[in-house]
Design a protein around this motif. Structure first.
Motif, PDB file in Angstrom:
ATOM      1  N   LEU B  34       0.751  -1.162   0.189  1.00  0.00           N
ATOM      2  CA  LEU B  34      -0.130  -0.081  -0.133  1.00  0.00           C
ATOM      3  C   LEU B  34       0.893   1.171  -0.032  1.00  0.00           C
ATOM      4  O   LEU B  34       1.780   1.416   0.888  1.00  0.00           O
ATOM      5  CB  LEU B  34      -0.636   0.212   1.110  1.00  0.00           C
ATOM      6  CG  LEU B  34      -2.135   0.495   1.225  1.00  0.00           C
ATOM      7  CD1 LEU B  34      -3.030  -0.003   0.107  1.00  0.00           C
ATOM      8  CD2 LEU B  34      -2.864   0.287   2.496  1.00  0.00           C
ATOM      9  N   SER B  35       0.739   1.890  -1.070  1.00  0.00           N
ATOM     10  CA  SER B  35       1.701   3.498  -1.263  1.00  0.00           C
ATOM     11  C   SER B  35       1.190   4.230   0.133  1.00  0.00           C
ATOM     12  O   SER B  35       0.199   4.089   0.632  1.00  0.00           O
ATOM     13  CB  SER B  35       0.894   4.170  -2.566  1.00  0.00           C
ATOM     14  OG  SER B  35       1.679   5.329  -2.024  1.00  0.00           O
ATOM     15  N   TYR B  62      -7.866   2.115   9.538  1.00  0.00           N
ATOM     16  CA  TYR B  62      -7.745   0.579   9.429  1.00  0.00           C
ATOM     17  C   TYR B  62      -6.456   0.092   8.904  1.00  0.00           C
ATOM     18  O   TYR B  62      -5.562  -0.837   9.476  1.00  0.00           O
ATOM     19  CB  TYR B  62      -8.876  -0.372   9.200  1.00  0.00           C
ATOM     20  CG  TYR B  62     -10.049  -0.179   9.969  1.00  0.00           C
ATOM     21  CD1 TYR B  62      -9.914   0.200  11.448  1.00  0.00           C
ATOM     22  CD2 TYR B  62     -11.400  -0.324   9.482  1.00  0.00           C
ATOM     23  CE1 TYR B  62     -11.087   0.290  12.314  1.00  0.00           C
ATOM     24  CE2 TYR B  62     -12.722   0.072  10.318  1.00  0.00           C
ATOM     25  CZ  TYR B  62     -12.396   0.334  11.826  1.00  0.00           C
ATOM     26  OH  TYR B  62     -13.444   0.529  12.413  1.00  0.00           O
ATOM     27  N   LEU B  63      -6.496   0.473   7.609  1.00  0.00           N
ATOM     28  CA  LEU B  63      -5.393   0.010   6.695  1.00  0.00           C
ATOM     29  C   LEU B  63      -4.177   0.280   7.238  1.00  0.00           C
ATOM     30  O   LEU B  63      -2.962  -0.615   7.073  1.00  0.00           O
ATOM     31  CB  LEU B  63      -5.584   0.551   5.239  1.00  0.00           C
ATOM     32  CG  LEU B  63      -6.460   0.090   4.452  1.00  0.00           C
ATOM     33  CD1 LEU B  63      -6.828   0.998   3.380  1.00  0.00           C
ATOM     34  CD2 LEU B  63      -6.673  -1.261   3.835  1.00  0.00           C
ATOM     35  N   PHE B  64      -3.897   1.332   8.095  1.00  0.00           N
ATOM     36  CA  PHE B  64      -2.395   2.064   8.127  1.00  0.00           C
ATOM     37  C   PHE B  64      -2.236   1.689   9.656  1.00  0.00           C
ATOM     38  O   PHE B  64      -1.221   1.634  10.183  1.00  0.00           O
ATOM     39  CB  PHE B  64      -2.240   3.201   7.883  1.00  0.00           C
ATOM     40  CG  PHE B  64      -2.190   3.473   6.569  1.00  0.00           C
ATOM     41  CD1 PHE B  64      -0.809   3.066   5.905  1.00  0.00           C
ATOM     42  CD2 PHE B  64      -2.992   4.229   5.641  1.00  0.00           C
ATOM     43  CE1 PHE B  64      -0.603   3.473   4.430  1.00  0.00           C
ATOM     44  CE2 PHE B  64      -2.848   4.350   4.356  1.00  0.00           C
ATOM     45  CZ  PHE B  64      -1.461   3.634   3.809  1.00  0.00           C
ATOM     46  N   ASN B  65      -3.342   1.351  10.568  1.00  0.00           N
ATOM     47  CA  ASN B  65      -3.290   1.322  12.035  1.00  0.00           C
ATOM     48  C   ASN B  65      -3.213  -0.133  12.359  1.00  0.00           C
ATOM     49  O   ASN B  65      -2.895  -0.531  13.443  1.00  0.00           O
ATOM     50  CB  ASN B  65      -4.271   2.050  12.731  1.00  0.00           C
ATOM     51  CG  ASN B  65      -3.983   3.650  12.507  1.00  0.00           C
ATOM     52  OD1 ASN B  65      -3.058   3.990  12.084  1.00  0.00           O
ATOM     53  ND2 ASN B  65      -5.143   4.535  12.968  1.00  0.00           N
ATOM     54  N   TYR B 152      -1.697  -6.697   5.616  1.00  0.00           N
ATOM     55  CA  TYR B 152      -0.757  -7.134   6.719  1.00  0.00           C
ATOM     56  C   TYR B 152       0.523  -6.079   6.991  1.00  0.00           C
ATOM     57  O   TYR B 152       0.724  -5.165   5.936  1.00  0.00           O
ATOM     58  CB  TYR B 152      -0.098  -8.284   6.553  1.00  0.00           C
ATOM     59  CG  TYR B 152      -1.206  -9.330   6.571  1.00  0.00           C
ATOM     60  CD1 TYR B 152      -1.660  -9.949   7.794  1.00  0.00           C
ATOM     61  CD2 TYR B 152      -1.597  -9.846   5.388  1.00  0.00           C
ATOM     62  CE1 TYR B 152      -2.593 -10.925   7.739  1.00  0.00           C
ATOM     63  CE2 TYR B 152      -2.660 -10.709   5.493  1.00  0.00           C
ATOM     64  CZ  TYR B 152      -3.356 -11.197   6.728  1.00  0.00           C
ATOM     65  OH  TYR B 152      -4.132 -12.287   6.599  1.00  0.00           O
ATOM     66  N   ASP B 153       1.037  -5.816   8.037  1.00  0.00           N
ATOM     67  CA  ASP B 153       2.227  -5.158   8.118  1.00  0.00           C
ATOM     68  C   ASP B 153       3.503  -5.977   8.411  1.00  0.00           C
ATOM     69  O   ASP B 153       3.403  -6.970   9.028  1.00  0.00           O
ATOM     70  CB  ASP B 153       1.941  -4.420   9.560  1.00  0.00           C
ATOM     71  CG  ASP B 153       3.167  -3.421  10.165  1.00  0.00           C
ATOM     72  OD1 ASP B 153       3.105  -2.253   9.451  1.00  0.00           O
ATOM     73  OD2 ASP B 153       4.003  -4.095  10.901  1.00  0.00           O
ATOM     74  N   TRP B 154       4.353  -5.471   7.593  1.00  0.00           N
ATOM     75  CA  TRP B 154       6.002  -6.065   8.179  1.00  0.00           C
ATOM     76  C   TRP B 154       6.833  -4.676   8.339  1.00  0.00           C
ATOM     77  O   TRP B 154       7.101  -4.038   7.379  1.00  0.00           O
ATOM     78  CB  TRP B 154       6.512  -6.955   7.107  1.00  0.00           C
ATOM     79  CG  TRP B 154       7.821  -7.518   7.585  1.00  0.00           C
ATOM     80  CD1 TRP B 154       8.929  -7.268   7.092  1.00  0.00           C
ATOM     81  CD2 TRP B 154       7.727  -8.295   8.624  1.00  0.00           C
ATOM     82  NE1 TRP B 154       9.827  -8.029   7.690  1.00  0.00           N
ATOM     83  CE2 TRP B 154       9.395  -8.460   8.820  1.00  0.00           C
ATOM     84  CE3 TRP B 154       7.035  -8.846   9.769  1.00  0.00           C
ATOM     85  CZ2 TRP B 154      10.128  -9.223   9.702  1.00  0.00           C
ATOM     86  CZ3 TRP B 154       7.789  -9.776  10.652  1.00  0.00           C
ATOM     87  CH2 TRP B 154       9.209  -9.748  10.680  1.00  0.00           C
TER      88      TRP B 154
END
Lengths: 549, 549
Positions: B34-35, B62-65, B152-154
């Protein structure tokens, strides 16, 4: 201090909501309010220990911040008039009557049977100073804890409706614990500290910390850093050596000893991540053949190298804790795991030892290391009852977990014991099967263990008087296959308070009579930030006795 | 939009962790990130509804948090290289393809069968714009919800490991609900709002609010202020009329209709605090004779005054809610209560009516008032199956709660029905007896109802094809004798997500296959502040399939 013993009553149905209920208590029905300038002073100690002055500070915070309303219809509205004209209490004096004052933290980690928890508490109805007396700082702390439960809030006034209060108190059993498993799922330090606070509010004194298990190794051990580096769920799911110091100190300052457990030789699969050479049947499948739950893996008890490794590890871990007690576990050892492990079979063959002999040697090595460090070993019941380990010293403390039916057998063999039986004290039972593919499965220890069930437990059932002396106390336990920080408070509280009272106040009390007090401490927990659940509709909590069958 | 239908797979064991699983989904294995400048735009609507733009804002948060790591060993470390070279997604476009855009809130409260939840979602692997298309703002909202679960986050990068994604989705059943009882114990608005958010994340669309009961009347009704003034647990345990507006609006903006229930004529003891003349057997003892739980008390169905009072009250309460549905309850009517109530006996005698006739008249009056207000009545199953109320219109929706065995009988009588059976969907079962004096008691509906049990439910078992058309959907339910804000999240989530998927995606899926996705949504709930419990040790959650029996 004078006691009018003739007035002391035993667990009478008065309005007092103390938990655990003191051994002797007399209360009146006079309103007494806490002065806004109320303070707590200390006499008999020249240089007050820091943990005692901290406890005094926390108590003052509770007194004015609890803001708990009475659990009666109207919540205290009927007290309003009397409160307005009530005498003010301006001072509580803690009177140390011992010889040399130790810190609470020092007293909390002394030998179990040597700890002095007893205290007296008097709160006159006329506004004269209240007094706690004790021969120990631990006793003063217990008295402070009791004092903080006397008070309610009505529209900003902190008051008790039952002055005068005279209490003489001491615990029935020296061990009153709670066990938390931090290996199946991880619990941050904040959760553990909150739990320790809650434990102290009901005078529990042992945090049995099942810190590692087959699923994860969250404990950082300085001498063996790879254990947590490779075995923790993540780098943030680790208890560092400084975290451990912090938790141990936090607990001790609250009268709680941290009994750490390094479960051996079973429940150690995760060690294979860092030390594969020491683990038999690591993650072997099908796991059912090799372990009671996934993943399989046990320390190679017949390997000299593994015995040395384990002994060093037990020494390293136990040295992180100030407790005089340390558990080497010993439950659920799987025979197939060793039978199918070529290395173990070769070691057994080379030494000519049987499984039992190897386990005895293994255990002797770790236990002697503990004793050399001045610590007493603690084990799960199978070590004594199933595996017939010959090297268990008479000092060893045995925890009975499989069933309360096993208590007598442990006592018959003459070992001190702690009640931790799944049929009374397992908090995880009754939440369904956690294995992934069992649609209609229930938990192995169904049904749910209610607080009433724990409260009804008889610690000396089927024991002779002599055997009864072996009972140190007992604890609730939370295994965390289905628990995490999300449900820690609600699955533990107020249920675990049932055993706290059982082992402090002694058995034989009526649960129905106790329920209003349990409601009260549960709501007080809520006010202090611990999410104890509701045991009944609030309608019932406000009307004792109307929700019985 | 073009669909390569040949590529669409049904609930395949891909890495996607969407919950509920879309009707058709195709995913690839390309990393896409995600940019940081990612945005969501809207086309096809000139003036975007405020609740849709709010939903877009929440989705971006939500997408970033969320910062949820993948549930795999290493948690995404193995994705790191691919993430660095991954294409960037800079835009999601919501394409409205309907004629006239209503607000989400308007669509959320339309007639159940008329709501349009369907949407398509495409996320190209090459960084070209992602697209959600729908003929309704509700459909766009569902697509946003799905989109937010892809990521997801990495180490600070938000990414999906499974581009491209092609989804075609719509619900199997129009009713997917959750019921909360706020009368046994009270739940603040913040708890209700958090629950509504969580419901929306799994595409539930009905909040069945059992707002009052015999224990308390927390609902402020403008025309009948004494009901809450005298019947709420306290003045702070009240849902004011503005609170209700707030909650209804909050729900609707999230695609959720609030189906309020005023349970009549039973479960109304608390009304006696304000209107004693309308309640038979108020707090009569022993309660077991007069009610299923304390306190006893039922509306005097044979009294004309009480019928008028109740009808006015039903009108007043139902008018506070925008829903086209309203439940008048009707469960657990106790015959002794009326048999021993002189007033009721006199009224019956004067009118010459039987109990059934009186109940039919009573029900007809309240239901006609609902219909006059454009609302459809909802009742518990006894009204149809046990009391044989003759006045139940064919439009009435029947909730089956006692047992799933009763479903066929309701369908045979030709009524639309909602699954709410205690043997599958009661979240409170299995926590022990809550009555005060039952030491060894279990809950009446033991054992604990696992998510697997709910997930295995067949909504059309024993129904003909024609009868199956009567099934509107179903819901999990939380009765709160033993629940409070302390355990709301952990007792509900992620279990209730099982019925959300069952009634959105349709039945017949394999729970074992679903478990990794359920873990995923549970942990995503945690990241968003909802305390869903752990279903297994994290070791298992990271290793799908290794913790099956």
């Amino acid at each position: 201090m004078s006691y009018r013993l003739s007035l002391l009553v035993f667990a009478a149905s008065h309005v007092s909501a103390l938990w655990p209920i003191p051994q002797s208590i007399s209360t009146g029905s006079t309103q007494l309010q806490l002065s806004p300038s109320f303070d707590i002073t200390l006499s008999g100690i020249e240089t007050p220990p820091g943990d005692l002055t901290d406890a005094i500070s926390r108590t003052k915070q509770y007194l004015f911040n609890d803001k708990l309303q009475r659990l009666v219809e109207g919540r205290g509205a009927s007290d309003a008039d009397a409160i307005r004209s009530a005498q003010h209490l301006t001072k509580l004096t803690l009177v140390f009557q011992g010889e040399n004052a130790l810190t609470i933290s020092e007293e909390a980690v002394a030998e179990l049977e040597s700890r002095v928890d007893s205290y007296t508490l008097t709160v006159p109805a006329n506004g004269q100073d209240a007094t706690v007396t004790a021969n120990s700082t631990l006793g003063l702390f217990r008295g402070l804890t009791t004092f903080s439960q006397l008070w309610y809030d009505w529209e900003g006034t902190t008051y008790t409706p039952e002055a005068p209060v005279d209490i003489l108190d001491s615990p029935a059993y020296p061990y009153r614990g709670f066990m938390l498993d931090t290996a199946r799922n991880f619990f941050p330090i904040s959760d553990i500290k909150r739990t320790l606070d809650a434990m102290s509010w009901v005078k529990m004194n042992t945090f049995h910390w099942h810190v590692v298990d087959s699923q994860s190794f969250p404990l950082q051990v300085a001498e063996f850093p790879d254990l947590s580096a490779k075995g923790a769920y993540s780098s943030s799911f680790v208890y560092s050596t400084s975290d451990i110091k912090d938790i141990v100190a936090y607990a001790a300052a609250r009268g709680i000893d941290v009994l750490a457990e390094f479960d051996t030789p079973g429940h150690t699969a995760i060690i294979s991540q860092a030390y594969p050479e020491h683990i038999a049947c690591a993650e072997a499948t099908p796991w059912e053949t090799y372990a009671n739950e996934p993943p399989a893996g046990q320390l190679r008890i017949a390997s000299n190298a593994t015995v040395n490794f384990t002994t060093s590890l037990v020494s390293a871990i136990s040295s992180m804790f100030t407790s005089k007690y340390f558990s080497t576990g010993g439950d659920e050892i799987n025979a197939n795991c060793y039978a199918d492990d070529a290395a173990t079979q070769a070691d057994l063959s080379a030494s000519g030892k049987t499984f039992t002999e190897a386990l005895s040697s293994f255990t002797q090595s770790t236990h002697e290391a503990l004793r050399a460090a001045g610590k007493t070993p603690v084990v799960w019941e199978e070590m004594l009852l199933d595996y017939n380990v010959t090297s268990l010293g008479n000092d060893t403390i045995v925890m009975v977990w499989i069933s309360s039916d096993d208590v007598a057998a442990v006592a018959e063999k003459g070992y001190k014991l702690v009640h931790a039986a799944s049929d009374y004290f397992y908090l995880d039972c009754g939440a369904g099967e956690w294995l992934g593919n069992d649609v209609s499965g229930n938990s192995w220890c169904d049904p749910f263990k209610t607080w009433q069930k724990a409260y009804s437990f008889d610690p000396t059932a089927n024991l002779t008087d002599e055997q009864s002396q072996l009972v140190l106390g007992g604890q609730h336990l939370l295994w965390t296959e289905q628990s995490s920080p999300s449900n820690l408070d609600p699955i533990v509280w107020p249920r675990a308070a049932a055993s706290a009272e059982l082992f402090w106040s002694g058995p034989g009390r009526n649960g129905t009579d106790a329920l209003p007090r349990l409601h009260d401490i549960g709501f007080r927990f809520n006010q202090r930030g611990v999410a104890a659940i509701a045991l009944q509709p609030l309608w019932c909590a406000l009307r004792p006795g109307l929700c019985n069958a």
